[in-house]
Write an enzyme that holds these catalytic residues in place. Structure first.
Site, PDB file in Angstrom:
ATOM      1  N   SER A   1     -11.334 -43.926  28.377  1.00 32.01           N
ATOM      2  CA  SER A   1     -10.381 -44.424  27.387  1.00 32.01           C
ATOM      3  C   SER A   1      -9.396 -43.071  27.253  1.00 32.01           C
ATOM      4  O   SER A   1      -9.554 -42.054  27.944  1.00 32.01           O
ATOM      5  CB  SER A   1     -11.102 -44.328  26.088  1.00 32.01           C
ATOM      6  OG  SER A   1     -11.433 -43.113  25.646  1.00 32.01           O
ATOM      7  N   LYS A   2      -8.297 -43.282  26.805  1.00 32.31           N
ATOM      8  CA  LYS A   2      -7.205 -42.317  26.615  1.00 32.31           C
ATOM      9  C   LYS A   2      -8.093 -41.012  26.361  1.00 32.31           C
ATOM     10  O   LYS A   2      -7.560 -39.942  26.803  1.00 32.31           O
ATOM     11  CB  LYS A   2      -6.248 -42.711  25.395  1.00 32.31           C
ATOM     12  CG  LYS A   2      -5.256 -43.418  25.922  1.00 32.31           C
ATOM     13  CD  LYS A   2      -4.008 -43.362  25.086  1.00 32.31           C
ATOM     14  CE  LYS A   2      -3.084 -44.733  25.625  1.00 32.31           C
ATOM     15  NZ  LYS A   2      -2.370 -45.497  24.564  1.00 32.31           N
ATOM     16  N   ARG A   3      -8.904 -41.042  25.470  1.00 32.88           N
ATOM     17  CA  ARG A   3      -9.560 -39.695  24.979  1.00 32.88           C
ATOM     18  C   ARG A   3     -10.391 -39.203  25.991  1.00 32.88           C
ATOM     19  O   ARG A   3     -10.967 -37.953  26.394  1.00 32.88           O
ATOM     20  CB  ARG A   3     -10.079 -39.735  23.609  1.00 32.88           C
ATOM     21  CG  ARG A   3      -9.258 -39.384  22.462  1.00 32.88           C
ATOM     22  CD  ARG A   3      -9.982 -39.533  21.202  1.00 32.88           C
ATOM     23  NE  ARG A   3     -10.402 -40.748  21.083  1.00 32.88           N
ATOM     24  CZ  ARG A   3     -11.873 -41.477  21.029  1.00 32.88           C
ATOM     25  NH1 ARG A   3     -12.861 -40.536  21.217  1.00 32.88           N
ATOM     26  NH2 ARG A   3     -12.044 -42.872  20.660  1.00 32.88           N
ATOM     27  N   ARG A   4     -10.870 -40.079  27.052  1.00 32.42           N
ATOM     28  CA  ARG A   4     -12.011 -39.746  27.996  1.00 32.42           C
ATOM     29  C   ARG A   4     -11.368 -39.855  29.449  1.00 32.42           C
ATOM     30  O   ARG A   4     -11.440 -40.663  30.171  1.00 32.42           O
ATOM     31  CB  ARG A   4     -13.162 -40.481  27.947  1.00 32.42           C
ATOM     32  CG  ARG A   4     -13.994 -40.467  26.634  1.00 32.42           C
ATOM     33  CD  ARG A   4     -15.384 -40.931  26.771  1.00 32.42           C
ATOM     34  NE  ARG A   4     -16.051 -40.975  25.637  1.00 32.42           N
ATOM     35  CZ  ARG A   4     -15.911 -42.098  24.706  1.00 32.42           C
ATOM     36  NH1 ARG A   4     -15.201 -42.866  25.064  1.00 32.42           N
ATOM     37  NH2 ARG A   4     -16.613 -42.133  23.553  1.00 32.42           N
TER      38      ARG A   4
END
Ligand code: GLU
Length: 463
Positions: A242-245
């Site tokens: 994801s964007k954070r990952r």
């Protein structure tokens, strides 16, 4: 004729999962001498942006995924969808539904409390002998598709094998929203039909959409494409990217100094294999990619392996190409550095490419030849000692008069070593620290030859 497509929604950047299915779709078409189409699925008007479209096109260009048709924009095909909707309504396979969102939510809530599935209750679905509710004033209807009430949908997925989903699990899906714009599941069918798409590769988050799509294809009497659903890509923590990952845009990898062929190689291998091959060219991939050996289980994004693949391609890239990439990296830095991609920069790339995993790292080495270098204080104290200073002065003296090439510089270094009774590292380490700011560099004569005489003398003076 094999025809594949990639159909990104321009609601953000082209993410890695989509880039991978684009690659599979492209390679499959190329393998079979077929065609590959780019379609922009921009019907989510509120979230689609021109910026995302530009990013998607730039990513495709950078990866070298050339398409034979497109980009086709769904918002330019609204009339066509309208015509097909009218056809379905006329055939009794779609209908207007005037249920308001509040009504629908109330029904769902009632079903939830009874522990039932919250499917649409079919209130507006016409049936022989059924009396429909009176059409309410001022309510803009949606159009729903008459999904078969029972039976099941089965397809032989190119990736996952046979999949069966019961029609009881799915309801009469909305195919046109209140604003007259078709939904994804409907537009995608009309497009895949009109564009004569034979094979659809996409992420497995779409598996639940496929039965609806197959039912719509069937209602339209359109031939079915074959579907292949690729598992998600997981981050190194085992969670969906994801964007954070770690899910950054494809173009961010360009900025971070990756080569497109490394990215393609890595993405291809992430979820597909050809024997034990880890490194292969675009042409080999096209030759090998026949849709088999696609992995059924999720792939894990491995930044270290991507770096390893990138390092391989950097090592094998031509110095000319690397020089122009490094030139671009230097120009893009905060401290914009305009450097010609000339023979000198090419020679610098040649000397350092073996030790760099990205062109950013290569540019960091190159920058040392064009800007002032600040030696690391600890390394300087450790290597540039009083014991070595006389030899450094002698070296500077001889370098001020020798021919300026690797051989002549090498001879001077040997003379100084002999005169002072030093071994190579005793002199080379301090010189490296003074010249490039670190004791770990390629061979000293080669490094010095790539500096100008003035640079070397000035930097030796700081001893
Ligand atoms: N627009 C959809 C997406 O980006 C396309 C899915 C498909 O390939 O059918 O997920």
């Amino acid at each position: 004729m094999i025809r594949t497509r990639i159909a990104p929604s321009p609601t953000g950047f082209l993410h890695l999962g989509t880039a991978r299915t684009a690659l599979y779709s492209w390679a499959y078409a190329r393998h079979h001498g077929g065609q590959f189409v780019l379609r922009i699925e921009d019907t989510d008007v509120a979230r689609s942006t021109q910026d995302s479209v530009d990013q998607i096109l730039a990513s495709m260009r950078w990866l070298g995924l050339d398409y034979d048709e497109g980009p086709v924009y769904q918002m330019q095909r609204l009339e066509r969808y309208q015509a097909v909707v009218q056809q379905l309504i006329a055939q009794g396979q779609a209908y207007y539904c005037y249920s308001t969102p509040e009504e629908l939510e109330a029904t769902r809530e009632a079903k939830r409390t009874k522990g039932e599935k919250t499917l649409y209750d079919g209130r507006w679905r016409p049936a022989a002998g059924k009396v429909l509710p009176p059409i309410p004033q001022g309510v803009q209807p949606v159009v729903r598709f008459c999904n078969p009430p029972d039976g099941e949908v089965t397809w032989n997925d190119l990736v996952k094998g046979p999949i069966t989903i019961s029609n009881r699990e799915i309801d009469d899906l909305i195919i046109v929203r209140q604003d007259g714009i078709p939904t994804y599941n409907f537009a995608v069918v009309v497009d895949d039909w009109d564009m004569r798409i034979s094979h659809v590769f996409r992420g497995d988050e779409h598996i639940n959409n496929t039965p609806w799509q197959i039912n719509i294809f069937n209602a339209l009497g359109a031939p079915l494409p074959q579907f292949g659903h690729c598992p998600v890509i997981l981050g190194d923590d085992g969670q969906k990217l994801s964007k954070r990952r770690g899910a950054v845009s494809v173009t961010a990898y360009e900025d971070a100094g990756y080569l497109p062929e490394a990215m393609l190689n890595y993405l291809a291998r992430l979820g597909w294999s050809h024997g034990d091959e880890e490194l292969f060219s675009r042409a080999q991939m096209v030759a090998w990619f026949d849709g088999s050996h696609l992995s059924k289980s999720p792939a894990q994004w491995d930044p270290a392996k991507l770096l390893w693949v990138n390092a391989y391609y950097i090592k094998h890239a031509s110095d000319e190409r690397l020089a122009s990439l490094v030139q671009a990296q230097l120009a893009n830095r905060e401290s914009t550095l305009a450097v010609p991609a000339d023979a000198r920069l090419q020679a610098i790339c040649a000397l350092f490419k073996d030790r760099c995993e990205t062109t950013v790292a290569l540019a960091a080495w190159a920058a040392k030849f064009y800007t002032d270098v600040q030696p690391d204080a600890i390394e300087k104290a450790q290597h540039v000692t009083d014991a070595v200073r006389p030899a450094l002065a002698a070296l500077a003296d001889k370098l001020s008069a020798c021919a300026w090439d690797k051989v002549a510089i090498g001879a001077v270094i040997k003379e100084v070593l002999a005169a002072h009774g030093f071994k190579m590292p005793q002199l080379a380490m301090p010189v490296r620290v003074l010249i490039l700011g670190t004791a770990q560099t390629p061979s000293l004569d080669a490094v010095l030859a790539l500096c100008t005489r003035e640079q070397v003398l000035a930097r030796l003076q700081t001893a």
